[in-house]
Design a protein around this motif. Structure first.
Motif, PDB file in Angstrom:
ATOM      1  N   ILE A 207     -80.084  10.206   1.187  1.00 44.85           N
ATOM      2  CA  ILE A 207     -78.764  10.634   0.703  1.00 44.85           C
ATOM      3  C   ILE A 207     -78.933  11.680  -0.397  1.00 44.85           C
ATOM      4  O   ILE A 207     -78.209  12.684  -0.436  1.00 44.85           O
ATOM      5  CB  ILE A 207     -77.961   9.420   0.186  1.00 44.85           C
ATOM      6  N   GLY A 208     -79.894  11.468  -1.300  1.00 44.91           N
ATOM      7  CA  GLY A 208     -80.150  12.453  -2.353  1.00 44.91           C
ATOM      8  C   GLY A 208     -80.561  13.796  -1.785  1.00 44.91           C
ATOM      9  O   GLY A 208     -80.105  14.846  -2.251  1.00 44.91           O
ATOM     10  N   ALA A 209     -81.438  13.786  -0.776  1.00 46.14           N
ATOM     11  CA  ALA A 209     -81.872  15.045  -0.163  1.00 46.14           C
ATOM     12  C   ALA A 209     -80.719  15.748   0.534  1.00 46.14           C
ATOM     13  O   ALA A 209     -80.581  16.973   0.456  1.00 46.14           O
ATOM     14  CB  ALA A 209     -82.995  14.765   0.835  1.00 46.14           C
ATOM     15  N   LEU A 210     -79.864  14.974   1.216  1.00 43.17           N
ATOM     16  CA  LEU A 210     -78.720  15.577   1.907  1.00 43.17           C
ATOM     17  C   LEU A 210     -77.741  16.193   0.916  1.00 43.17           C
ATOM     18  O   LEU A 210     -77.301  17.337   1.090  1.00 43.17           O
ATOM     19  CB  LEU A 210     -78.021  14.512   2.752  1.00 43.17           C
ATOM     20  N   PHE A 211     -77.393  15.463  -0.120  1.00 45.04           N
ATOM     21  CA  PHE A 211     -76.452  15.988  -1.105  1.00 45.04           C
ATOM     22  C   PHE A 211     -77.042  17.190  -1.835  1.00 45.04           C
ATOM     23  O   PHE A 211     -76.329  18.151  -2.158  1.00 45.04           O
ATOM     24  CB  PHE A 211     -76.064  14.899  -2.110  1.00 45.04           C
ATOM     25  N   GLY A 212     -78.341  17.135  -2.106  1.00 42.00           N
ATOM     26  CA  GLY A 212     -78.970  18.274  -2.764  1.00 42.00           C
ATOM     27  C   GLY A 212     -78.894  19.523  -1.919  1.00 42.00           C
ATOM     28  O   GLY A 212     -78.593  20.616  -2.429  1.00 42.00           O
ATOM     29  N   ALA A 213     -79.160  19.382  -0.608  1.00 45.43           N
ATOM     30  CA  ALA A 213     -79.146  20.547   0.276  1.00 45.43           C
ATOM     31  C   ALA A 213     -77.744  21.084   0.498  1.00 45.43           C
ATOM     32  O   ALA A 213     -77.541  22.310   0.570  1.00 45.43           O
ATOM     33  CB  ALA A 213     -79.777  20.181   1.616  1.00 45.43           C
ATOM     34  N   MET A 214     -76.756  20.184   0.603  1.00 47.19           N
ATOM     35  CA  MET A 214     -75.406  20.613   0.963  1.00 47.19           C
ATOM     36  C   MET A 214     -74.529  20.954  -0.243  1.00 47.19           C
ATOM     37  O   MET A 214     -73.581  21.740  -0.112  1.00 47.19           O
ATOM     38  CB  MET A 214     -74.712  19.521   1.785  1.00 47.19           C
TER      39      MET A 214
END
Length: 283
Positions: A207-214
């Motif tokens: 979730i952290g990686a997704l939010f960081g990318a988006m």
């Protein structure tokens, strides 16, 4: 003198009870898809979360359209003759928050199985492994696309009704593409979450990686030198996807179809990386 008469009794052997041989068959992609569909629809939290995402997209779309038109708050914010307001963008304003919810659902769909250990049973039933990932992708992608298309269409028609004479038709130039593009964008974010869940296997990290990318990285780019922003900014996954769901992309952004190609490329690369790691690592 008595004569003993021996009577022979014919013994008829009793047939052994017939045992039903369990039906076995090859593990096919169609059977894996059916299994994943059963798991998806039987998991109440996933169904509720999908409905919640639809509600967010529709409710916020109506709210933004109402505020922009002046029906909510009493003062119009720029939709009308001679203005540069975007009636379609107002109706699809809920997509930005909806992407967070659908992305988390995608992460949990895979990372949740690793957390509970259920993935071991799944991979034991499907030793080749890759059909599991493809089955999850097809089922989740198909269900999400259908649900989000209903949501973006409902948000669009409701928003245009609130905008009244300042609204647009679904069949005006670029409008249908933008509305369908909202559903495509949400589906793509969900699949990115699914791929990150398979890659990282940890809910919080994915979730952290997704939010960081988006969200985080696009928010930081305006702080960088303008040359960096102009050269790289349009190719970020969120910006590329938003280009496809805009009737007229912002200056400096990619065209609609180029944006779709770049955004789809991120999804394909993420799923390919997840497939490679699924084959190489133990459950």
């Amino acid at each position: 003198m008595s004569t003993a008469t021996l009577e022979t009794t014919r013994v008829v052997p009793t047939p052994a009870p017939r045992t039903r041989t369990p039906r076995t068959g090859r593990v096919t992609l169609a059977r894996v898809i059916r299994s994943e569909w059963i798991k998806l629809r039987s998991l109440r939290s996933t169904v509720v979360s999908l409905l919640a995402t639809m509600g967010v997209v529709i409710a916020l779309g109506l709210l933004f359209a109402g505020v922009v038109s002046g029906r909510i708050g009493g003062e119009s914010l720029g939709i009308g003759a001679g203005s540069t307001g975007d009636p379609v963008g107002a109706s699809l304003g809920g997509v930005q928050l909806g992407q967070l919810v659908i992305g988390v659902i995608g992460v949990l769909l895979v990372a949740g199985e690793y957390t509970t250990g259920m993935i071991r049973a799944t991979l034991a039933a499907v030793p080749r492994r890759l059909p599991v990932l493809w089955g999850k992708t097809i089922v989740f992608g198909g269900v999400t696309m259908a649900a989000m298309l209903v949501a973006t269409l409902a948000a669009f028609f409701g928003g245009q009704a609130l905008l009244g004479e300042h609204g647009v038709s679904l069949f005006d130039s670029g409008v249908l593409r933008a509305v369908v593009g909202g559903a495509v964008y949400l589906t793509g974010v969900g699949l990115l979450g699914l791929a990150l869940g398979a890659l990282l296997r940890a809910t919080a990290a994915a979730i952290g990686a997704l939010f960081g990318a988006m969200l985080v990285v696009p928010g930081l780019f305006p702080l960088l030198p303008s040359s960096w922003n102009d050269a790289v900014g349009p190719y970020l996954p969120s910006h590329a996807g938003e280009s496809f769901m805009a009737v007229t992309p912002a200056p400096g952004m990619l065209g609609p179809w180029a944006g779709l190609a770049v955004f789809a490329g991120y999804v394909v690369v993420a799923l390919a990386a997840a497939a490679i790691m699924l084959k190489r690592r133990d459950a």
